[in-house]
Motif scaffolding. Structure first.
Motif, PDB file in Angstrom:
ATOM      1  N   ARG A 280       0.823  -1.216   0.000  1.00 11.84           N
ATOM      2  CA  ARG A 280       0.000   0.000   0.000  1.00 11.84           C
ATOM      3  C   ARG A 280       0.857   1.267   0.000  1.00 11.84           C
ATOM      4  O   ARG A 280       0.543   2.239  -0.697  1.00 11.84           O
ATOM      5  CB  ARG A 280      -0.948  -0.007   1.200  1.00 11.84           C
ATOM      6  CG  ARG A 280      -2.094  -1.002   1.051  1.00 11.84           C
ATOM      7  CD  ARG A 280      -2.905  -1.118   2.308  1.00 11.84           C
ATOM      8  NE  ARG A 280      -3.969  -2.125   2.168  1.00 11.84           N
ATOM      9  CZ  ARG A 280      -4.497  -2.800   3.170  1.00 11.84           C
ATOM     10  NH1 ARG A 280      -4.088  -2.568   4.415  1.00 11.84           N
ATOM     11  NH2 ARG A 280      -5.436  -3.698   2.957  1.00 11.84           N
ATOM     12  N   LEU A 283       2.298   1.769  -3.446  1.00 13.97           N
ATOM     13  CA  LEU A 283       1.268   2.261  -4.373  1.00 13.97           C
ATOM     14  C   LEU A 283       1.058   3.757  -4.188  1.00 13.97           C
ATOM     15  O   LEU A 283       0.914   4.505  -5.165  1.00 13.97           O
ATOM     16  CB  LEU A 283      -0.040   1.500  -4.144  1.00 13.97           C
ATOM     17  CG  LEU A 283      -0.042   0.034  -4.590  1.00 13.97           C
ATOM     18  CD1 LEU A 283      -1.261  -0.689  -4.024  1.00 13.97           C
ATOM     19  CD2 LEU A 283      -0.029  -0.058  -6.108  1.00 13.97           C
ATOM     20  N   VAL A 300      -7.431   1.618  -3.616  1.00 11.95           N
ATOM     21  CA  VAL A 300      -6.467   0.545  -3.451  1.00 11.95           C
ATOM     22  C   VAL A 300      -6.288   0.164  -1.987  1.00 11.95           C
ATOM     23  O   VAL A 300      -6.075  -1.006  -1.657  1.00 11.95           O
ATOM     24  CB  VAL A 300      -5.119   0.927  -4.089  1.00 11.95           C
ATOM     25  CG1 VAL A 300      -4.047  -0.101  -3.769  1.00 11.95           C
ATOM     26  CG2 VAL A 300      -5.281   1.041  -5.604  1.00 11.95           C
ATOM     27  N   GLN A 309      -5.767  -6.142  -5.330  1.00 13.87           N
ATOM     28  CA  GLN A 309      -4.769  -5.079  -5.405  1.00 13.87           C
ATOM     29  C   GLN A 309      -4.164  -4.998  -6.806  1.00 13.87           C
ATOM     30  O   GLN A 309      -4.006  -3.902  -7.366  1.00 13.87           O
ATOM     31  CB  GLN A 309      -3.675  -5.337  -4.364  1.00 13.87           C
ATOM     32  CG  GLN A 309      -2.822  -4.134  -4.033  1.00 13.87           C
ATOM     33  CD  GLN A 309      -1.918  -4.419  -2.845  1.00 13.87           C
ATOM     34  OE1 GLN A 309      -1.133  -5.354  -2.869  1.00 13.87           O
ATOM     35  NE2 GLN A 309      -2.035  -3.615  -1.797  1.00 13.87           N
ATOM     36  N   LEU A 312      -6.982  -3.689  -9.369  1.00 14.87           N
ATOM     37  CA  LEU A 312      -7.255  -2.262  -9.222  1.00 14.87           C
ATOM     38  C   LEU A 312      -6.097  -1.424  -9.747  1.00 14.87           C
ATOM     39  O   LEU A 312      -6.296  -0.383 -10.392  1.00 14.87           O
ATOM     40  CB  LEU A 312      -7.527  -1.929  -7.753  1.00 14.87           C
ATOM     41  CG  LEU A 312      -8.869  -2.416  -7.196  1.00 14.87           C
ATOM     42  CD1 LEU A 312      -8.880  -2.331  -5.679  1.00 14.87           C
ATOM     43  CD2 LEU A 312     -10.017  -1.609  -7.781  1.00 14.87           C
ATOM     44  N   THR A 313      -4.896  -1.875  -9.472  1.00 10.40           N
ATOM     45  CA  THR A 313      -3.718  -1.143  -9.939  1.00 10.40           C
ATOM     46  C   THR A 313      -3.624  -1.187 -11.455  1.00 10.40           C
ATOM     47  O   THR A 313      -3.367  -0.167 -12.107  1.00 10.40           O
ATOM     48  CB  THR A 313      -2.450  -1.749  -9.314  1.00 10.40           C
ATOM     49  OG1 THR A 313      -2.555  -1.656  -7.892  1.00 10.40           O
ATOM     50  CG2 THR A 313      -1.212  -1.020  -9.778  1.00 10.40           C
ATOM     51  N   TYR A 316      -6.203   1.118 -12.952  1.00  8.66           N
ATOM     52  CA  TYR A 316      -5.857   2.530 -12.772  1.00  8.66           C
ATOM     53  C   TYR A 316      -4.858   2.985 -13.835  1.00  8.66           C
ATOM     54  O   TYR A 316      -5.069   4.002 -14.522  1.00  8.66           O
ATOM     55  CB  TYR A 316      -5.277   2.730 -11.377  1.00  8.66           C
ATOM     56  CG  TYR A 316      -4.696   4.106 -11.114  1.00  8.66           C
ATOM     57  CD1 TYR A 316      -5.525   5.211 -10.925  1.00  8.66           C
ATOM     58  CD2 TYR A 316      -3.319   4.300 -11.045  1.00  8.66           C
ATOM     59  CE1 TYR A 316      -4.993   6.468 -10.669  1.00  8.66           C
ATOM     60  CE2 TYR A 316      -2.790   5.548 -10.788  1.00  8.66           C
ATOM     61  CZ  TYR A 316      -3.616   6.630 -10.604  1.00  8.66           C
ATOM     62  OH  TYR A 316      -3.092   7.860 -10.351  1.00  8.66           O
TER      63      TYR A 316
END
Length: 330
Positions: A280, A283, A300, A309, A312-313, A316
């Motif tokens: 996290r 990120l 996230v 994770q 979503l990354t 994005y």
């Protein structure tokens, strides 16, 4: 630059950072141009060597040479034992931490607090150098406080003790990371020593790296916080120093691929729950310069699984890539 038998090329080094420079991050920074990556500091107290945290910090399987391990403590005999132990585990360089300003470290008189006791510094360095056949390096600050800049005295002790290279952060301990780093002290130390000197502190761009090298005469630069979320800074600096030209920034698609690989390595190395949690902060650093940062972090940080994770990354950065393509087409 050479440290003992090891050539450090390029002369751009990842600084040791607790909670940051774990094995996945070290490997990534080396892949992206770091000539050397120093481990998180490991304790010299053998009672804690078999904890999960220590075992992970002492895991260097598959790392490119040379492997550098930082040790921390206050007792010369313990530090010597720690040096022998880590060399036996594959460390090719042993780095001694006398630069960390953290309260929990300095409260035990470790880290940069040691700079207040030059006699103890001499005993520690002599003990560690004598204990191993691999080169020993040292990381310090310019001093304990503004009126106590004794980096030159410590540096002379280091050279006389057989230290192979010295890294200096351009702040005193009481500054922590506030204000601006100063490089005059590093320049003075470099002018008085024969061993390699590495400049550290606020080096956050290729231009700053070149300016610091010119100002100090240092043999290399060490990058810490500027590599958080920007591990490609090593190749950018190395290219600029070699050619005088700036590399273009990585595209969102390349950042996505770098980050996905980093996340997968974190999940595998630390296990899913810990890997997701540790990821996290990375990120957040990767996205910190984007206007969408707050929304991205909010989404996230809710991810509880590695798969969520990663998905979503990927979504994005795919969206960023699509937006960039639209702007280019327009």
């Amino acid at each position: 630059m050479r440290i003992g038998p090891h050539t450090i090329e390029p002369a751009v080094i990842l600084a040791p950072m607790a909670g940051v420079t774990d094995k996945p991050f070290r490997l990534l920074c080396k892949q992206l141009g770091a000539g050397l990556a120093v481990s998180e500091m490991t304790t010299s107290d053998s009672r804690f060597w078999n904890t999960t945290k220590s075992l992970r910090r002492m895991d260097h399987a598959g790392e490119p040479d040379p492997v550098s391990v930082q040790i921390a403590g206050t007792v010369p005999e313990q530090l010597a034992e720690a040096a022998r132990h880590n060399a036996g585990q594959g460390a090719q360089l042993i780095d001694i931490n006398m630069g960390c300003p953290a309260k929990k470290v300095c409260s035990t008189w470790a880290g940069s607090a040691l700079m207040r006791d030059e006699a103890l510094v001499a005993r520690i360095l002599a003990a560690v150098v004598a204990s191993v056949d691999v080169p020993v390096t040292l990381k310090i600050r310019t001093g304990w406080a503004a009126g106590q800049r004794n980096a030159l005295a410590i540096a002379r002790i280091a050279e006389d003790s057989g230290i192979a290279a010295l890294a200096i952060h351009g702040r005193t301990r009481d500054q922590h990371y506030a204000g601006e780093a100063e490089y005059d002290t590093i320049a003075e130390v470099k002018s008085r020593l024969r061993i390699p000197v590495i400049a550290n502190g606020d080096i956050d761009s290729p231009e700053r790296a070149l300016a610091v090298l010119r100002h100090t005469g240092a043999d290399a630069v060490m990058i810490g916080r500027a590599a958080q979320g920007r591990p490609w800074i090593f190749r950018e600096i190395a290219h600029f120093l070699a050619t005088g030209e700036r590399l273009p920034p990585p595209s969102p698609a390349e950042v996505r691929d770098i980050l996905i690989g980093h996340l997968q390595a974190l999940h595998e190395f630390h296990g899913e729950p810990a890997g997701v949690r540790i990821a996290r902060k990375h990120l957040g650093w990767y996205a910190k310069d984007r206007p969408e940062n707050a929304a991205f972090r909010a989404v996230v940080n809710r991810a509880e699984t590695a798969r969520a994770q990663l998905d979503l990354t990927r979504d994005y950065f795919d969206a960023l890539s699509a937006g960039e393509a639209l702007r280019t087409a327009a």
